[in-house]
Design a protein around this motif. Structure first.
Motif, PDB file in Angstrom:
ATOM      1  N   LYS A 112      -9.641   2.391   3.205  1.00 14.67           N
ATOM      2  CA  LYS A 112      -8.785   2.554   4.378  1.00 14.67           C
ATOM      3  C   LYS A 112      -8.138   3.940   4.473  1.00 14.67           C
ATOM      4  CE  LYS A 112      -9.487  -1.671   5.694  1.00 14.67           C
ATOM      5  NZ  LYS A 112     -10.312  -1.950   6.912  1.00 14.67           N
ATOM      6  N   CYS A 144       0.830  -1.203   0.000  1.00 10.31           N
ATOM      7  CA  CYS A 144       0.000   0.000   0.000  1.00 10.31           C
ATOM      8  C   CYS A 144       0.869   1.258   0.000  1.00 10.31           C
ATOM      9  CB  CYS A 144      -0.913  -0.001   1.223  1.00 10.31           C
ATOM     10  SG  CYS A 144      -1.902   1.518   1.402  1.00 10.31           S
ATOM     11  N   ILE A 192      -1.295  -5.938  -0.733  1.00 10.70           N
ATOM     12  CA  ILE A 192      -2.557  -6.413  -1.319  1.00 10.70           C
ATOM     13  C   ILE A 192      -2.236  -7.298  -2.504  1.00 10.70           C
ATOM     14  CG2 ILE A 192      -4.656  -5.723  -2.523  1.00 10.70           C
ATOM     15  CD1 ILE A 192      -2.985  -3.333  -0.122  1.00 10.70           C
ATOM     16  N   HIS A 225      -8.867  -0.794  -1.485  1.00 11.93           N
ATOM     17  CA  HIS A 225      -8.162  -0.608  -0.211  1.00 11.93           C
ATOM     18  C   HIS A 225      -7.747   0.858  -0.028  1.00 11.93           C
ATOM     19  CE1 HIS A 225      -5.260  -1.314   3.063  1.00 11.93           C
ATOM     20  NE2 HIS A 225      -4.444  -0.513   2.383  1.00 11.93           N
TER      21      HIS A 225
END
Length: 451
Positions: free
Chosen positions: A172, A151, A158, A168
């Motif tokens: 997030k 990330c 991921i 994501h």
């Protein structure tokens, strides 16, 4: 302006060149100048190459930013110009100006544009190939489950679909990049964003910060957790841009483009001795009596336009005198005094320069970029930057052309003082009314060259 176009039989057709070229150019492609032995590495040297063609060889490529796979386009024409002169393919123009802006009478320039059927076909096929490549890559990215990447903000890795990675980022970290079904070349996009973040650069406004917490707080407070849609460098990552131009054309432009395509598709018969095109037979404009009256529907009545927009805000004046009073009272600018030493052509440049700066949210005096119009207005007011800018900023050929359509202010500029001739004024010599067959061919997009 004098136009000369010839259509010789090239050694290779656009279709043959495209079929024989690589599926996708590498990130570092060596491109030789169309006329000399100088070599440039694309895409990093793109602007230098285009500037060299203009400054050294007087060649301008029309709508160069819209040419798909520019490397292949230049490689094709480099091969053609090995055995042919510019005059055989290009529109010839005579301007009273050197490339550096100095006065010189009847300087010859060349414009390579898609009024030439061979160039039109080349651009069309390159665009189709680029679209095919993008669709193939898009389908792969939607179904490939071997993707794995850490990330951009946390240490979570991921794996699986690229769509999971984008979800994501949004779920997030509230970073909105785009919907997976609308993106292409996602890997390159994520690498580009990662490089910017490592440089402590805001993804939206691209300001540099001293540390990562400060950058994070800035992006959170300003709502800059997204990419800037106005940055053309991101266009290649959105699939929709592969099948259309950068902006939707106006009805008038659509009408012109349709006529240009019809003209380009005509079977052109060149004189076997001179190699020149029979304009009267193949490119003559229809008689004015046959035109539709709708072409005149946007003309206002005689006299001044019904309203004239202020140079610095959205205020509309009933006439030029009222507008000048508004600019004096609100913006502390005496337009007559500020432009008293300028002739008509220079005032046209000033108006178009100011229009462009305000549309781009840039200060007209210091060229500082802002994210919101209100911030720009406050800055210009506090710093007393409601001026006309430095001469080197607006005294460029590109500002001869209106930045906004039907600009009422340009229609009344000749009412403000006398105009004396000046040697550095660009004068377009016109000997043939048929030169209007392609008004796009009269545009020299010099902003690309960063002169």
């Amino acid at each position: 302006m004098e136009h000369e176009v010839a259509v010789p039989g090239g050694d290779s057709s656009p279709e043959e060149v495209i079929c024989s070229s690589q599926l996708k150019p590498s990130n570092n492609t060596a491109i030789k100048c169309l006329k000399c032995d100088k070599v440039y590495i694309f895409p990093s040297d793109k602007d230098d190459c285009l500037a060299h063609l203009y400054l050294e060889h007087r060649l301008v490529i029309a709508d160069v930013e819209d040419v798909a796979l520019l490397e292949d386009y230049l490689q094709y024409w480099e091969k053609e110009f090995q055995t042919h002169e510019f005059e055989q393919y290009c529109t010839t123009m005579f301007l009273d100006q050197l490339p550096d802006g100095k006065y010189a009478k009847n300087e010859k320039y060349y414009l390579l544009c898609d009024i030439l059927p061979q160039d039109y076909e080349l651009r069309r096929r390159l665009k189709e190939r680029r679209l095919s490549e993008a669709l193939e890559r898009h389908q792969f990215e939607l179904t490939d489950r071997n993707f794995s990447k850490e990330c951009l903000f946390c240490r979570t890795t991921i794996k699986g679909l690229r769509a999971d990675y984008l979800d994501h980022l949004f779920d997030k970290h509230f970073l909105l990049v785009g919907k997976p079904e609308k993106l292409v070349y996602v890997d390159d996009l994520l690498d580009h964003l990662e490089q910017n973040l490592n440089r402590l650069m805001c993804l939206y406004c691209e300001k540099i910060f001293r540390d990562r917490p400060t950058l994070k707080e800035h992006m959170r407070k300003k709502g800059h957790k997204r990419i800037n849609p106005n940055r053309r460098e991101y266009d290649k990552y959105f699939l929709i841009n592969y099948n259309r131009g950068p902006t939707a054309p106006t009805p008038r432009k659509q009408h012109h483009q349709k006529r240009r395509r019809e003209t380009a598709s005509v079977s052109t018969v060149a004189d076997l001795e001179t190699g020149s095109v029979d304009f009267d037979k193949h490119f003559a404009r229809p008689d004015s009596d046959g035109e539709q009256d709708s072409d005149w529907s946007d003309w206002a009545a005689d006299g001044e336009p019904s309203s004239i927009k202020c140079l610095y805000c959205h205020h509309l004046g009933d006439n030029f005198a009222v507008l000048k009073e508004h600019m004096q009272d609100v913006h502390r600018l005496d337009f007559e005094k500020a432009t008293s030493s300028l002739n008509f052509y220079q005032r046209v440049k000033v108006v178009n320069y100011l229009r462009r700066q305000m549309c781009l949210l840039r200060c007209v005096t210091c060229d500082l970029q802002f994210d919101e119009e209100q911030l720009l207005v406050e800055h210009m007011t506090q710093e007393s930057h409601h001026g006309i800018g430095e001469k080197e900023s607006w005294d460029k050929p590109e500002f001869f052309f209106p930045y906004i359509e039907n600009d009422g202010l340009l229609c009344v500029l000749d009412d403000s003082g006398g105009d004396g001739p000046e040697v550095d004024t660009v004068r377009i010599i016109s000997e043939d009314s048929l030169a209007q067959i392609n008004k796009d061919a009269e545009r020299l997009s010099l902003e690309t060259f960063k002169l």
